[in-house]
Design a protein around this motif. Structure first.
Motif, PDB file in Angstrom:
ATOM      1  N   GLY A  44       0.819  -1.206   0.000  1.00 10.09           N
ATOM      2  CA  GLY A  44       0.000   0.000   0.000  1.00 10.09           C
ATOM      3  C   GLY A  44       0.856   1.260   0.000  1.00 10.09           C
ATOM      4  N   CYS A  45       0.197   2.374   0.291  1.00 12.77           N
ATOM      5  CA  CYS A  45       0.900   3.657   0.233  1.00 12.77           C
ATOM      6  C   CYS A  45       0.446   4.556   1.364  1.00 12.77           C
ATOM      7  N   ARG A  46      -0.059   3.904   2.441  1.00  7.57           N
ATOM      8  CA  ARG A  46      -0.618   4.699   3.531  1.00  7.57           C
ATOM      9  C   ARG A  46       0.060   4.357   4.848  1.00  7.57           C
ATOM     10  N   GLY A  47       1.375   4.132   4.771  1.00  5.68           N
ATOM     11  CA  GLY A  47       2.144   3.951   5.999  1.00  5.68           C
ATOM     12  C   GLY A  47       2.798   2.591   6.121  1.00  5.68           C
ATOM     13  N   THR A  48       2.270   1.603   5.397  1.00  2.45           N
ATOM     14  CA  THR A  48       2.905   0.287   5.375  1.00  2.45           C
ATOM     15  C   THR A  48       3.800   0.210   4.139  1.00  2.45           C
ATOM     16  N   THR A  49       4.869  -0.577   4.246  1.00  2.43           N
ATOM     17  CA  THR A  49       5.856  -0.649   3.163  1.00  2.43           C
ATOM     18  C   THR A  49       5.206  -1.013   1.830  1.00  2.43           C
ATOM     19  N   GLY A  50       5.574  -0.243   0.823  1.00  2.00           N
ATOM     20  CA  GLY A  50       5.028  -0.455  -0.514  1.00  2.00           C
ATOM     21  C   GLY A  50       6.016   0.056  -1.548  1.00  2.00           C
ATOM     22  N   PRO A  51       5.630   0.077  -2.806  1.00  2.05           N
ATOM     23  CA  PRO A  51       6.555   0.473  -3.873  1.00  2.05           C
ATOM     24  C   PRO A  51       7.061   1.912  -3.757  1.00  2.05           C
ATOM     25  N   GLY A  52       6.370   2.752  -3.007  1.00  4.91           N
ATOM     26  CA  GLY A  52       6.828   4.131  -2.825  1.00  4.91           C
ATOM     27  C   GLY A  52       7.774   4.292  -1.639  1.00  4.91           C
ATOM     28  N   ALA A 102      18.462  -0.847   0.517  1.00  4.07           N
ATOM     29  CA  ALA A 102      19.637  -1.271  -0.257  1.00  4.07           C
ATOM     30  C   ALA A 102      20.114  -0.189  -1.220  1.00  4.07           C
ATOM     31  N   SER A 103      19.169   0.612  -1.726  1.00  6.00           N
ATOM     32  CA  SER A 103      19.548   1.621  -2.722  1.00  6.00           C
ATOM     33  C   SER A 103      19.413   3.044  -2.199  1.00  6.00           C
ATOM     34  N   GLY A 104      18.667   3.204  -1.133  1.00  6.98           N
ATOM     35  CA  GLY A 104      18.399   4.554  -0.630  1.00  6.98           C
ATOM     36  C   GLY A 104      17.355   5.301  -1.440  1.00  6.98           C
ATOM     37  N   ALA A 105      16.774   4.637  -2.450  1.00  8.58           N
ATOM     38  CA  ALA A 105      15.761   5.262  -3.318  1.00  8.58           C
ATOM     39  C   ALA A 105      14.455   4.460  -3.225  1.00  8.58           C
ATOM     40  N   PRO A 106      13.335   5.055  -3.638  1.00  8.63           N
ATOM     41  CA  PRO A 106      12.076   4.296  -3.588  1.00  8.63           C
ATOM     42  C   PRO A 106      12.156   3.030  -4.456  1.00  8.63           C
ATOM     43  N   TYR A 107      11.449   1.996  -3.996  1.00  6.32           N
ATOM     44  CA  TYR A 107      11.474   0.728  -4.721  1.00  6.32           C
ATOM     45  C   TYR A 107      10.994   0.867  -6.164  1.00  6.32           C
ATOM     46  N   GLY A 108       9.869   1.544  -6.384  1.00  6.56           N
ATOM     47  CA  GLY A 108       9.274   1.514  -7.717  1.00  6.56           C
ATOM     48  C   GLY A 108       9.003   0.077  -8.109  1.00  6.56           C
ATOM     49  N   LEU A 109       9.286  -0.259  -9.341  1.00  8.83           N
ATOM     50  CA  LEU A 109       8.976  -1.609  -9.835  1.00  8.83           C
ATOM     51  C   LEU A 109       9.930  -2.686  -9.325  1.00  8.83           C
ATOM     52  N   SER A 110      10.961  -2.301  -8.553  1.00  8.08           N
ATOM     53  CA  SER A 110      11.790  -3.350  -7.957  1.00  8.08           C
ATOM     54  C   SER A 110      11.112  -3.905  -6.704  1.00  8.08           C
ATOM     55  N   PHE A 111      10.029  -3.284  -6.280  1.00  2.60           N
ATOM     56  CA  PHE A 111       9.231  -3.854  -5.184  1.00  2.60           C
ATOM     57  C   PHE A 111       8.694  -5.210  -5.654  1.00  2.60           C
ATOM     58  N   GLY A 129       8.078   4.144 -16.204  1.00  2.00           N
ATOM     59  CA  GLY A 129       8.433   2.785 -15.805  1.00  2.00           C
ATOM     60  C   GLY A 129       8.391   2.585 -14.294  1.00  2.00           C
ATOM     61  N   GLY A 130       7.595   3.402 -13.618  1.00  2.00           N
ATOM     62  CA  GLY A 130       7.441   3.266 -12.164  1.00  2.00           C
ATOM     63  C   GLY A 130       8.409   4.128 -11.368  1.00  2.00           C
ATOM     64  N   ALA A 131       9.366   4.766 -12.044  1.00  2.00           N
ATOM     65  CA  ALA A 131      10.407   5.539 -11.342  1.00  2.00           C
ATOM     66  C   ALA A 131      10.092   7.027 -11.386  1.00  2.00           C
ATOM     67  N   TYR A 132       8.890   7.379 -10.967  1.00  2.00           N
ATOM     68  CA  TYR A 132       8.454   8.777 -11.046  1.00  2.00           C
ATOM     69  C   TYR A 132       8.640   9.535  -9.738  1.00  2.00           C
ATOM     70  N   TYR A 133       9.104   8.850  -8.703  1.00  2.00           N
ATOM     71  CA  TYR A 133       9.239   9.534  -7.407  1.00  2.00           C
ATOM     72  C   TYR A 133      10.260  10.657  -7.537  1.00  2.00           C
ATOM     73  N   GLY A 134       9.938  11.801  -6.979  1.00  2.00           N
ATOM     74  CA  GLY A 134      10.790  12.977  -7.161  1.00  2.00           C
ATOM     75  C   GLY A 134      10.423  13.780  -8.398  1.00  2.00           C
ATOM     76  N   HIS A 135       9.522  13.213  -9.223  1.00  2.00           N
ATOM     77  CA  HIS A 135       9.009  13.929 -10.394  1.00  2.00           C
ATOM     78  C   HIS A 135       7.499  14.104 -10.234  1.00  2.00           C
ATOM     79  N   GLU A 136       6.886  14.717 -11.235  1.00  2.00           N
ATOM     80  CA  GLU A 136       5.420  14.773 -11.277  1.00  2.00           C
ATOM     81  C   GLU A 136       4.867  13.345 -11.357  1.00  2.00           C
TER      82      GLU A 136
END
Lengths: 380, 380
Positions: A102-110, A115-124, A207-214
């Motif tokens: 999910g995206c409301r406080g429990t671990t999710g793709p965002g 391991a990378s210090g960046a949001p999972y995106g599609l590597s979730f 491709g799921g890597a939009y975090y930090g962008h619109e």
């Protein structure tokens, strides 16, 4: 601040950093996992009055009360949860957690991948309803609860409740299964596929890597519009909107002409973007599509063979996303296995959303079902 | 080349350059208009055996036969139109034209605006089902036909057939109305609105001015996917796809996992782009949403007050886009007006598409209905 408001403090639980890592149904070990949850009421000394609420697709851990004095609307099932309400917080200790993925406080793709210090995106990893339930089991254990008085949920929450009775039969005294299915139909999968396509076709999805962008707001809005249509019914849309035009009485014969139902959907789609992550839409809808107790266990009867919970199954006449015949398949399988099952079909015009709206009728049933379950536990 | 193939030569008719300009229902004069049409069979000397077929949303003038020896599939209603078939080209002169606003040979938003030398795009006027019918009336007149033996169509084609009986009562001996509605429901409008949104959200749409650039293929594909779901039924999708996976037996737990129904929708959406213009999708879906005989005339009964055609109305049990109750509303209004109406509900699993599939059952009815209509005309 309204003194009568129940202010709820959300809590967090973390696990899976080291040796208690969760192995997903795909076989992939995954952690750490943070779980956002809320509780209402008090756990009794025997830890025997706990009820776990399972939220639907776009729900979250915030089932009841207010998170602050400023919040304009209470939790998603506030009509059902509270003192004197069907999930009576004077009697029961009610828990609700946000689902894995999910995206409301429990671990999710965002969430940040350590391991990378960046949001999972599609590597979730791809997660399942079973994985969500396994995460909830960790939470329930951490809270010192060996056996739940009840698990309860509608739609995707009902899938989790069914999975609880199959995965952890001895730990669930009763299960309240609303507006759901043991396996979504081709039509239901098709609607989810359109939603995923709309998101993935939005160039902003990247491709799921939009975090930090619109974010892919248009794609997500369209996915939500499709979803909304499936949550309502022909009759409820007719009652709510008919063919009324937005802000005019007659056709203007230009593209500013809008029917009220169009404006409503666009509004709902547009606001959804503020509270939901597009990648979670993809992962959770995929988890729903994967859910198939019949396919996984060979037959529904075999799936329920070891279940020992009491069941309350409720379907709603106008629900065409998970129509009544699908609830009846669950009920027939349970009966063939001689399980303790009650079933009601509520005559309601509100479509799939009925389980969020028909609080009075389903509330009476749930209230009495829970009291019976509690007496059963005391006599055990 | 297969010698048994009927090779059809499409024809074109142009009008509205000067003093015979068409005034649209919006009040706007519009022209010139080119009409693509095909004919099958021979017009008799009295010009009394003409049947006008009206196509559905994504159809065209090519109802039957082959346009060339190489074409792999015949016209969209070839199962119903030909020698010895229900629309028997040994008996009837059958006409089918592409609708105004379309993209298959009749003037639409992708046509060149003679005033600017560039495609109309969104400067194309909003058109209605009534406008489409008024264009057909010009064609029929040009063909020397004062009175049609029948108008016939399913879905959007049924709307045009209904409109013919209302706009030109004396010129239509009979009307065959399949799988349609006198006014789309809020739910049906909602599905169209999602499709339009998907197209307009595609950055390649460019406010409708994408001609000469890459078209908004993803948006149009998503719109088509939504449409396809509404054309099928829960049961037909289950029979056709169930929950089978594409090219694998077990979940791979990655995003290459696809259910067959997903691949089918993506394929159908993807190929649609090659034969359909995104702006026509917007204009035609809007024309459908606008269609409302009840709203326009005050009541359905008043709409049909002056109709003198014989009516055959057919609905299909599993059609949930324009469900049977909507056909029954038409039938009740006609009966209250003491019109000559036959109604059948065909028990079919194929959803809205049934009118394209249930050719045998509807064919028998249509065949006998047309013969009765023809006898009626001879006795007139």
């Amino acid at each position: 601040m309204d003194a009568s408001r129940d202010i709820v403090i959300p809590k967090e639980f973390e696990f899976g950093s080291d040796d208690d890592v969760l192995v997903l149904e795909s076989g992939r070990p995954f952690g750490p996992i943070t779980v956002r949850y809320e509780t209402y009421g008090t756990l009794d000394k025997a830890a025997s009055n706990a009820v776990l609420l399972l939220h639907a697709f776009s729900g979250d851990a915030h089932a009841a009360g207010y998170l602050s004095g400023e919040e304009s609307r209470p939790g998603w099932w506030d009509s059902m949860v509270g003192p004197g309400k069907p999930f009576d917080t004077d009697r029961y200790f009610v828990i609700c957690s946000n689902v894995l993925g999910g995206c409301r406080g429990t671990t999710g793709p965002g969430s940040i991948d350590p391991a990378s210090g960046a949001p999972y995106g599609l590597s979730f990893p791809v997660v399942t309803i079973g994985d969500m339930v396994n995460v909830q089991e960790r939470l329930v254990t951490r809270l010192g609860i060996k056996r739940l008085l009840a698990v309860a949920g509608g739609s995707m929450g009902g899938m989790q409740a069914l999975q609880w009775t199959v995965s952890y039969p001895a730990r669930v005294a009763s299960a309240i299964i609303l507006a759901t299915t043991a396996r979504p139909s081709a039509q239901a999968i098709a609607f989810n596929a359109v939603g995923r396509n709309a998101i993935m076709s939005d160039p902003r999805w990247r491709g799921g890597a939009y975090y930090g962008h619109e974010p892919p707001a248009r794609g997500l809005a369209i996915a939500r519009m499709v979803g909304h249509i499936t949550y309502l019914s022909d009759a409820s849309m007719h009652a709510k909107f008919g063919r009324r035009l937005q802000e005019r009485d007659e056709f203007g014969f230009d593209f500013s002409d809008q029917f009220e139902v169009e404006s409503y959907l666009e509004y709902k789609g547009g606001t959804f973007v503020d509270r939901f992550d597009a990648n979670s839409y993809i992962y959770l809808s995929k988890a729903i599509d994967y859910f198939d107790l019949e396919g996984k266990y060979g037959s529904l009867e075999r799936a329920f063979a070891n279940a020992v919970s009491k069941f309350l199954v409720v379907s709603y006449t106008s629900d065409w996303l998970y129509p009544s015949y699908q609830s009846k398949e669950i009920v027939v399988a349970l009966m063939r296995q001689e399980k303790d099952v009650s079933y009601t079909e509520i005559d309601s015009p509100f479509g799939h959303d009925s389980f969020l709206i028909e609080t009075e009728r389903q509330g009476r049933m749930i209230s009495s079902f829970l009291q019976t379950a509690q007496r059963g536990e005391e006599e055990r």
